[in-house]
Structures are given as structure tokens and as C-alpha cells.
Design an enzyme around this catalytic site. Structure first.
Site, PDB file in Angstrom:
ATOM      1  NE  ARG A  52       4.067  -0.780  -0.984  1.00  0.00           N
ATOM      2  CZ  ARG A  52       3.442  -1.110  -2.127  1.00  0.00           C
ATOM      3  NH1 ARG A  52       2.403  -1.881  -2.105  1.00  0.00           N
ATOM      4  NH2 ARG A  52       3.897  -0.669  -3.293  1.00  0.00           N
ATOM      5  CB  THR A  53       6.471   5.342   2.039  1.00  0.00           C
ATOM      6  OG1 THR A  53       7.170   4.137   1.769  1.00  0.00           O
ATOM      7  CG2 THR A  53       7.240   6.163   3.048  1.00  0.00           C
ATOM      8  CE  LYS A  82       5.001  28.354 -10.227  1.00  0.00           C
ATOM      9  NZ  LYS A  82       4.293  29.271  -9.332  1.00  0.00           N
ATOM     10  NE  ARG A 103       9.537   7.477  -1.316  1.00  0.00           N
ATOM     11  CZ  ARG A 103       8.988   6.256  -1.357  1.00  0.00           C
ATOM     12  NH1 ARG A 103       8.268   5.895  -2.392  1.00  0.00           N
ATOM     13  NH2 ARG A 103       9.170   5.406  -0.372  1.00  0.00           N
ATOM     14  CG  HIS A 131      12.706   3.783   2.442  1.00  0.00           C
ATOM     15  ND1 HIS A 131      11.978   4.487   3.388  1.00  0.00           N
ATOM     16  CD2 HIS A 131      11.814   3.313   1.535  1.00  0.00           C
ATOM     17  CE1 HIS A 131      10.691   4.428   3.049  1.00  0.00           C
ATOM     18  NE2 HIS A 131      10.572   3.736   1.931  1.00  0.00           N
TER      19      HIS A 131
END
Ligand code: NCD
Length: 316
Positions: A52-53, A82, A103, A131
Site C-alpha cells: 500500500r505505502t 556493496k 522505508r 510510520h
């Protein structure tokens, strides 16, 4: 024959001159206001799973007429894997974009990222931390239903320690005068599932065996799943005890057809999703269960509004 560029020896000196000339002309136009206005770009940097986000942010930017560059496996496919530092990663992303939405499982990363990014950073979920855009869309959904938030009774259920949506929403609801009822999942160690004190929210505690008794008084029931991946992450070695503990939560408390009738006719049931077993599918069609349409769609509108506001305020 198509012209391929596979080795530096494939470029003639004339071709190199022509590329440089072109690049120089592009460089002089790149940042001019007119060109910029028509080429706003969101860098969507997701190092943890999202449906959703991420999609709603990307849809929002497209809706505003902007572009999106995206990495949904950023933890694996970006140069972080890396050994590149967060600092260098965000310095780079902010050269290519106008807003970065990120995120990551590390709670502190959004704060770190903002130090190195020359463009605004939006936290789309930071580990067990926060959030914020989810909290805004949750509050918007609640406000559409009740308008007056003062004294509204909201029960928050599930993994209150690790659920970042809980942490942001609880702060927001408290600041709007809602009364919170925290019903943490009972596991081997109950304390682990209370809202961490650093979020400074005042809640009434609800024992899981009393949850059904409290339901009739609630205006909003906010369900969340057990954040298994964070429990695993916390303890590193997951034991049988841990596993059976979080799995048994669903036997201890679940919204389903046997307790849905206890809930007030005018109440709403929210869930940030994804759902596991804390809400049984057999109540999905109940008009109070608005997590699958209203709440999801509101995410798109709220995120569009946030992006628009950032763009309007003249980025960087
Ligand atoms: C949540 C998240 O990622 O924090 N989902 C979401 O963003 N809508 C909830 C969760 O993962 O349980």
C-alpha cells in the site's frame, strides 16, 4: 545494422564530442524552473516490503504529473549491499530526485538520511519506530467518520511494541484528545508488547481476556498484526517458545463473526494491513470494516496531498 555501445572502443571521437555537447546543453536546461516544474521526480526507496505505502506514493506522484524512480528491493539491489553508507546513498538519490520516500528496518535512518539529502525525505516506515503518513491517513479516515475527535475511544490491538503504525497514530490521537485503550498481544513476555514509553502516550490498559468486554464502548478498533520479522530481528535466534507465543495470539484475540456483534453499530474497524489472522475474513463485508476500501484509498489521497504540499512549498 543497429549501433551498439558495448565497449569504449565502440565510440568514435566524433560521437564522444557530440555526446558531450548534448550533455552540456541538457545540463544548462536541467534545473531551469520551467523544465523542473514539468519533471518533478519522486525517488521511492524501499528496503522493506510494502504494497500500500509504496504503490500509493507512486500513484500519487503520477497523479500529480511527476515521475517516479523506484527501488523496491533497495536493501539488496542498491549499493547499500556493496557496503555503501547511508550518507553516500542519500547524497546520490537527492541528486536525481526532488523528494525521497524511504522505508528501512533501521529506526534511526530517516533522521540520518535527512542530514545528507538536499531534498525532502519522507519516512514511509522505519523499523519499529514510526510510520507518520500512515498515521495521517488513519486519522483522516477516523475524522471523516466522527469529525469531533475529542473523547473518542480508540482501542489499539496487537503488537504495540513493534508496530510503527501504532506508535505514530497513538501520538497523533493523544494530541487530538482521543482516549486510548491499549490491548497488547499476550505472548511469552507481555511487557514486550506495550507501547514504548518514549512515545509518551497515555493509554488505558486492556487485558486480552477483557477485550470482548471493552469492544461495545469503542468508537474505533484499530487492529494490527504481530510483527514477526521484528521479533526475529530483535532476538536474532527465534525459539519455539517465541513462535508459539505470537502464533497463539490469534487464538487469544481475533475479530470474527462471534464477537463482531459486540461492536457498536456506529463504530469503525481499521487495520493498516497487511492482515494475518487478527481479523477473520468472514467480517470483511461488515459495513464497519472499512480497511479494504476507504482506509486504503485515503492513503492515496493523503500522500498526494503531502507530495503536493512539498512541491508547492518550493523544494530545496
Ligand atoms: C504497515 C507497515 O508497514 O508498517 N503497513 C503499512 O504500511 N500499511 C503495517 C505492518 O507491516 O504490519
Amino acid at each position: 545494422m543497429p549501433k551498439h555501445f558495448l565497449s569504449i572502443s565502440d565510440f568514435s571521437k566524433e560521437e564522444i564530442d557530440s555526446i558531450f555537447e548534448n550533455a552540456s546543453s541538457i545540463e544548462s536546461r536541467w534545473l531551469t524552473p520551467d523544465v523542473r516544474r514539468n519533471n518533478f521526480c519522486l525517488a521511492s526507496f524501499f528496503a522493506e516490503a510494502s504494497t500500500r505505502t509504496r504503490f500509493s506514493f507512486e500513484r500519487a506522484m503520477h497523479w500529480l504529473g511527476g515521475n517516479v524512480i523506484t527501488d523496491s528491493y533497495a536493501g539488496l539491489s542498491s549499493s547499500l549491499s556493496k557496503g555503501e553508507s547511508l550518507k553516500d546513498t542519500f547524497r546520490t538519490l537527492s541528486q536525481y530526485s526532488d523528494i525521497i520516500v524511504m522505508r528501512h528496518h533501521n529506526e534511526n535512518w530517516p533522521d540520518e538520511a535527512r542530514k545528507y539529502s538536499r531534498v525532502p525525505v519522507i519516512n514511509a516506515g522505519s523499523g519499529s519506530g514510526e510510520h507518520p503518513t500512515q498515521a495521517l491517513l488513519d486519522l483522516y479516515t477516523i475524522k471523516q467518520k466522527f469529525n469531533n475527535l475529542q473523547g473518542l475511544k480508540v482501542m489499539m490491538c496487537g503488537d504495540l511494541k513493534n508496530g510503527r503504525t501504532i506508535h505514530s497514530l497513538a501520538q497523533l490521537l493523544t494530541s487530538y484528545g482521543c482516549e486510548l485503550f491499549a490491548c497488547p498481544a499476550r505472548t511469552a513476555d507481555l511487557d514486550k508488547f506495550n507501547i514504548p514509553t518514549k512515545y509518551k502516550v497515555k493509554c488505558n490498559s486492556v487485558e486480552i481476556e477483557d477485550a470482548d468486554n471493552v469492544l461495545p464502548d469503542m468508537d474505533v478498533i484499530y487492529m494490527t498484526r504481530i510483527q514477526k520479522e521484528r521479533i526475529d530481528h530483535d532476538s536474532r535466534k527465534i525459539t519455539h517458545l517465541h513462535r508459539s507465543a505470537w502464533e497463539s495470539y490469534y487464538d487469544e484475540f481475533q475479530l470474527n463473526s462471534s464477537n463482531i456483534d459486540l461492536i457498536n453499530e456506529n463504530a469503525i474497524i481499521l487495520h493498516p494491513l497487511p492482515r494475518n489472522k487478527e481479523i477473520s475474513e468472514d467480517i470483511d463485508e461488515d459495513p464497519r470494516a472499512i480497511y479494504h476500501e476507504k482506509q486504503i484509498r485515503n492513503g492515496m489521497y493523503i500522500r498526494t496531498a503531502i507530495l503536493q504540499q512539498i512541491l508547492n512549498s518550493g523544494i530545496s
